[in-house]
Design a protein around this motif. Structure first.
Motif, PDB file in Angstrom:
ATOM      1  N   LYS A  96      45.206 -66.638  -7.324  1.00  0.00           N
ATOM      2  CA  LYS A  96      46.498 -66.783  -7.990  1.00  0.00           C
ATOM      3  C   LYS A  96      46.924 -65.430  -8.562  1.00  0.00           C
ATOM      4  N   ILE A  97      48.231 -65.233  -8.668  1.00  0.00           N
ATOM      5  CA  ILE A  97      48.752 -64.016  -9.290  1.00  0.00           C
ATOM      6  C   ILE A  97      48.715 -64.198 -10.796  1.00  0.00           C
ATOM      7  N   ARG A  98      47.949 -63.375 -11.459  1.00  0.00           N
ATOM      8  CA  ARG A  98      47.829 -63.458 -12.914  1.00  0.00           C
ATOM      9  C   ARG A  98      49.049 -62.838 -13.586  1.00  0.00           C
ATOM     10  N   SER A 101      48.658 -59.188 -14.354  1.00  0.00           N
ATOM     11  CA  SER A 101      48.423 -58.248 -13.251  1.00  0.00           C
ATOM     12  C   SER A 101      49.656 -57.371 -13.043  1.00  0.00           C
ATOM     13  N   LEU A 103      51.509 -57.033 -10.349  1.00  0.00           N
ATOM     14  CA  LEU A 103      52.562 -57.796  -9.684  1.00  0.00           C
ATOM     15  C   LEU A 103      53.166 -58.819 -10.639  1.00  0.00           C
ATOM     16  N   GLY A 104      52.334 -59.435 -11.474  1.00  0.00           N
ATOM     17  CA  GLY A 104      52.843 -60.400 -12.437  1.00  0.00           C
ATOM     18  C   GLY A 104      53.791 -59.781 -13.441  1.00  0.00           C
ATOM     19  N   HIS A 107      57.115 -57.688 -10.923  1.00  0.00           N
ATOM     20  CA  HIS A 107      57.638 -58.263  -9.678  1.00  0.00           C
ATOM     21  C   HIS A 107      59.155 -58.144  -9.571  1.00  0.00           C
ATOM     22  N   PHE A 151      48.117 -65.747  -1.725  1.00  0.00           N
ATOM     23  CA  PHE A 151      48.210 -66.231  -3.105  1.00  0.00           C
ATOM     24  C   PHE A 151      48.654 -67.690  -3.129  1.00  0.00           C
ATOM     25  N   ALA A 155      54.203 -68.034  -4.449  1.00  0.00           N
ATOM     26  CA  ALA A 155      54.095 -66.602  -4.730  1.00  0.00           C
ATOM     27  C   ALA A 155      55.189 -65.807  -4.026  1.00  0.00           C
ATOM     28  N   TYR A 159      57.536 -63.896  -6.617  1.00  0.00           N
ATOM     29  CA  TYR A 159      57.058 -62.544  -6.881  1.00  0.00           C
ATOM     30  C   TYR A 159      57.442 -61.498  -5.841  1.00  0.00           C
ATOM     31  N   CYS A 210      52.374 -71.396 -10.898  1.00  0.00           N
ATOM     32  CA  CYS A 210      52.222 -70.005 -10.472  1.00  0.00           C
ATOM     33  C   CYS A 210      53.054 -69.059 -11.323  1.00  0.00           C
ATOM     34  N   GLN A 211      54.006 -69.590 -12.107  1.00  0.00           N
ATOM     35  CA  GLN A 211      54.800 -68.740 -12.993  1.00  0.00           C
ATOM     36  C   GLN A 211      55.197 -69.516 -14.237  1.00  0.00           C
TER      37      GLN A 211
END
Length: 821
Positions: A96-98, A101, A103-104, A107, A151, A155, A159, A210-211
């Motif tokens: 998973k996108i943290r 991170s 990208l988190g 994005h 992901f 995602a 993202y 995821c978000q």
């Protein structure tokens, strides 16, 4: 008309497959020009504007449920072929996108950069070139597949997709035909939330969180959550109208869009290659539009401030964003015509006019909305559920159904019901909070602000909020453990996992999940569900336990809560004893005492109902100071966390560093906490430090002490100085911190010493001062509390109440040894 979110998933799947087939056909038409279809014209002239028209004139919900690229990105999940990594216990989990991170956090910048790159690419190479456009579309399909494999969740949409921020800009608070997700009480599935079909055709949530503040779950919540602090969104929102205008002007200037002309001058007399001029002009237009956006926001906030409108900066930002969205939509369709001349010029004019009307009505509807209105509506939805079970409610409503009440009426009803009381008020508050967490309609970091109206209606304090939240974290188990962002995500994942476990139980003919009697195939199916759920091991076990035998489940919950109660009792007792040596620990001991009271109120009735012996705290047991400080550092209150850090910093730098290494992700922040993280001294603590030894304030928490420090003032007087003069307005009361004062009334003089109060009678009665007070022989140090804060202080501190009553009793029957009359 049926709500868009209610359109059957089975129907939407057919639509997605049809659109995907059309997408493939479009690419083939570009690769095989002999087919006689103008693929470039169809894609740029109808597909792209058509998608934007659906978002702008209908709702983002519809588009995000049928988008072909979103569908493609979910193929790896549907085939159970997503990338997995081994967790700490060796199991394979979907990546998973943290939120923390790269990208988190970045994005939006990435997506907007890709959007501008795509605009440049169209102008320079693919506008009228079939094969390059086909390569671009195939590359986009490959990217969606790759991101969906790499992901979990949406995602690609959230993202990476360049259209992600565009959809947020065009949607604003909500599309013209969009649903108000926070008012939906009939289903946990809202708007364009991810969903799937069970074996019997029922729709189930497939959300893996995821978000945070997801536009698919609640667009309006996403708007308010991202109004400030979202990296890159200000620039994206502000620059969009400028990018649209510059793009279409450049397209009309030279719309060849062929790589052969990329090095030719942009215009006659301007000897700059198009390869350089196009990105420069687009970026310049974007910056100019973003600058105008910012200037409009500043000017509007100044105007709102002069007219004394509440929250002027936030309202200005909201209004300018909504206005920019309206400009962007209508500017785009001023140039673009998705009808492709089907009804001639008249058709395009009618489309423009209809869009102006629809978006204008949407702008007017959103203009008067406030975040406070949204919060009241959001919490009133959950509050209605809790009020349904209250006896005699129908009579109080005079026949009106509870659902028919406006949010303000629901809160007024809560105030008017005399049977609620303190205990029920906290229970209702706790149940509303839990419901909003579980449905993903509130994050725990924002709960203090979002539930402010409900707290006032129930006559609860900030400390009650923090204590209830701490109790929820304990009693709800791993689903509410960990960082606050993970807590919200875990609740959404748990809800989706429960539905899938229920389906498995129906298919397997199981009434309960008994881990000792499951077949190998059921164990395998459960493990597959665990991997796809996105839950941690502890959260998955907590979720699975809820399907076990009822007696076992309740006993496990009670035993866990009892152990926590014993542990909390040990920590509170140890901290209280240590506060005799370190007065700074006293407020922290009060935090644990209040938490212990709530845990006791939660545990005691259920413990007795289960026929256990009465609760008795263990008289033995060594407390661990580090454990207590870790617990207080993770407390929902930023003041408590900051106070704990301050105490540990005085104990030693290594102890403070140990705390700061433990992240407080998405928890409440405050200026005081930031001061402590940076190692600064706090003027507020210095101001209230002399009161820490006073029995008058022995029950105050860090929140209370910092509030008191903001209200009051520590002042010193030399011997003989007049502190209070007879006949003056009673504007404050004071607590003697050091030495003494003399109260002079006629021929009578009374000495008032440390930890006693002066001036309280005038504040209580509102009458002028009845006596003169002067500093004693050694001078005096006083903490003065203004009369405006007196009522709040009485509510915050029962101990101060009792101390004040004792002081008043002494005034009525004075000690002769302390007076000279």
């Amino acid at each position: 008309m049926q709500e868009l979110w209610q359109w059957p998933e089975r129907t939407m799947r057919r639509v997605r497959w049809l659109l995907l087939i059309g997408w493939v056909g479009l690419i083939l038409s570009l690769l095989v020009p002999a087919a006689g279809l103008n693929g470039n014209g169809l894609f740029w002239g109808s597909v792209v504007p058509g998608g934007l028209l659906v978002i702008a004139a209908v709702s983002h919900e519809l588009w995000r449920r049928i988008c072909p690229l979103a569908f493609i990105s979910q193929l790896a999940r549907a085939l159970n072929r997503q990338r997995r990594t081994r967790s700490a216990n060796g199991r394979l989990d979907v990546v998973k996108i943290r939120a923390d991170s790269w990208l988190g956090q970045h994005h939006v910048q990435l997506q907007w950069t890709l959007l501008i790159a795509g605009l440049c690419l169209r102008l320079l190479a693919v506008n009228n070139s079939a094969v390059p456009l086909a390569v671009l579309l195939l590359g986009t399909v490959a990217a969606a597949l790759a991101v969906g494999w790499a992901f979990g969740g949406k995602a690609w949409c959230q993202y990476v997709c360049p259209m992600g921020p565009v959809q947020q800009v065009l949607t604003g608070l909500r599309g013209p035909l969009g649903q108000s997700a926070h008012l939906n009480t009939s289903s946990r599935i809202t708007q364009s939330m991810c969903r799937t079909l069970s074996s019997d055709g029922r729709e189930q949530s497939a959300c893996v969180a995821c978000q945070s503040a997801c536009i698919d779950i609640d667009a309006e919540r996403s708007f308010w959550s991202n109004l400030q602090g979202k990296r890159g969104l200000d620039w994206a929102w502000g620059s969009y109208p400028g990018l649209i205008l510059a793009f279409f002007l450049l397209l009309e200037m030279d719309g060849s869009g062929s790589a052969d002309t990329a090095l030719l001058p942009i215009a006659a007399g301007l000897n700059i290659p198009r390869l350089i001029a196009v990105p420069v002009l687009l970026s310049t237009a974007g910056f100019a539009s973003a600058w105008l956006h910012r200037r409009a926001e500043v000017l509007l906030s100044q105007r709102y401030r002069r007219s004394r409108r509440p929250e002027p900066e936030q309202r200005a930002r909201q209004h300018v964003r909504l206005l920019w969205s309206w400009i962007a939509i209508n500017l785009f369709f001023w140039f673009a015509n998705p009808l492709q001349g089907l009804f001639g010029v008249t058709g395009h004019h009618l489309l423009r006019s209809a869009l102006l009307l629809i978006t204008g009505l949407g702008l007017a509807r959103s203009w008067s909305r406030t975040q406070g209105t949204y919060r009241r509506e959001n919490s009133s939805t959950s509050l209605r559920r809790q009020l349904q079970a209250m006896p005699g409610l129908e009579k109080a409503l005079d026949g009106r159904p509870l659902e028919a009440l406006q949010p303000e009426e629901v809160f007024t009803l809560v105030k008017a019901i005399p049977a609620i009381g303190d205990h029920n008020a906290r229970r209702i508050y706790s149940d509303v909070m839990r419901d909003m967490f579980e449905t993903g309609r509130m994050s725990q970091a924002s709960a203090l602000v979002e539930l402010d109206d409900l707290r006032n209606s129930l006559n609860l304090s900030r400390e009650d909020h923090h204590a209830v939240l701490a109790l929820l974290q304990r009693s709800a188990g791993p689903g509410l453990a960990g960082s606050l962002l993970e807590q919200e995500a875990s609740e959404l994942r748990c809800a989706a996992a429960r539905e899938k476990i229920e389906e498995l139980m129906r298919m397997s003919g199981l009434a309960v999940i008994d881990r000792n009697g499951l077949s190998a195939s059921t164990e395998t199916a459960l493990d597959r569900l665990r991997q796809s759920s996105g839950l941690s091991d502890d959260a998955w076990e907590s979720c699975l336990v809820s399907f076990g035998p009822a007696s076992d489940r309740e006993q496990q919950r009670l035993q866990a809560l009892h152990q926590d109660w014993q542990h909390l009792h040990t920590l509170q007792r140890g901290l209280q004893e240590a506060s005799g040596r370190e007065p700074l620990l006293r407020p922290l001991a009060q935090v644990l005492r209040r938490q212990l009271e709530l845990v006791t109120a939660e545990l005691e009735p259920a413990w007795a109902a289960a026929q256990h012996p009465p609760l008795v705290a263990a008289s033995e047991g060594t407390w661990n100071r580090d454990e207590a400080m870790d617990l207080l550092w993770q407390d929902p209150s930023a003041s408590t966390a900051g106070w704990a850090l301050m105490v540990e910093r005085q104990r030693g730098a290594t102890h403070a560093e140990r705390l700061t290494r433990q992240a407080r992700v998405d928890r409440e922040r405050s200026a005081f906490l930031e001061e402590q993280i940076q190692g600064q001294n706090s003027a507020l603590v210095d101001a209230c430090a002399p009161l820490l030894d006073s029995e008058l304030f022995s029950d105050l928490t860090p929140d209370d002490f910092l509030w008191l420090a903001k209200q009051g003032d520590l002042r010193c007087y030399a011997s003989g100085d007049v502190v209070i003069r007879k006949g003056e307005e009673s504007s404050f009361l004071a607590i003697v911190v050091d030495h003494s004062v003399e109260v002079v009334s006629g021929e009578c003089t009374i000495a008032v010493g440390s930890a006693e109060t002066i001036g309280e009678m005038g504040v209580i009665t509102g009458q002028p001062r009845s006596a003169t007070v002067v500093a004693g022989p050694q001078g005096v140090a006083l903490f003065e509390v203004p009369s405006e804060a007196f009522e709040d202080l009485l509510q915050r501190s029962p101990q101060f109440n009792r101390g004040l009553l004792r002081e008043l009793a002494k005034r009525i029957n004075p000690d002769p040894s302390q007076s000279d009359c």
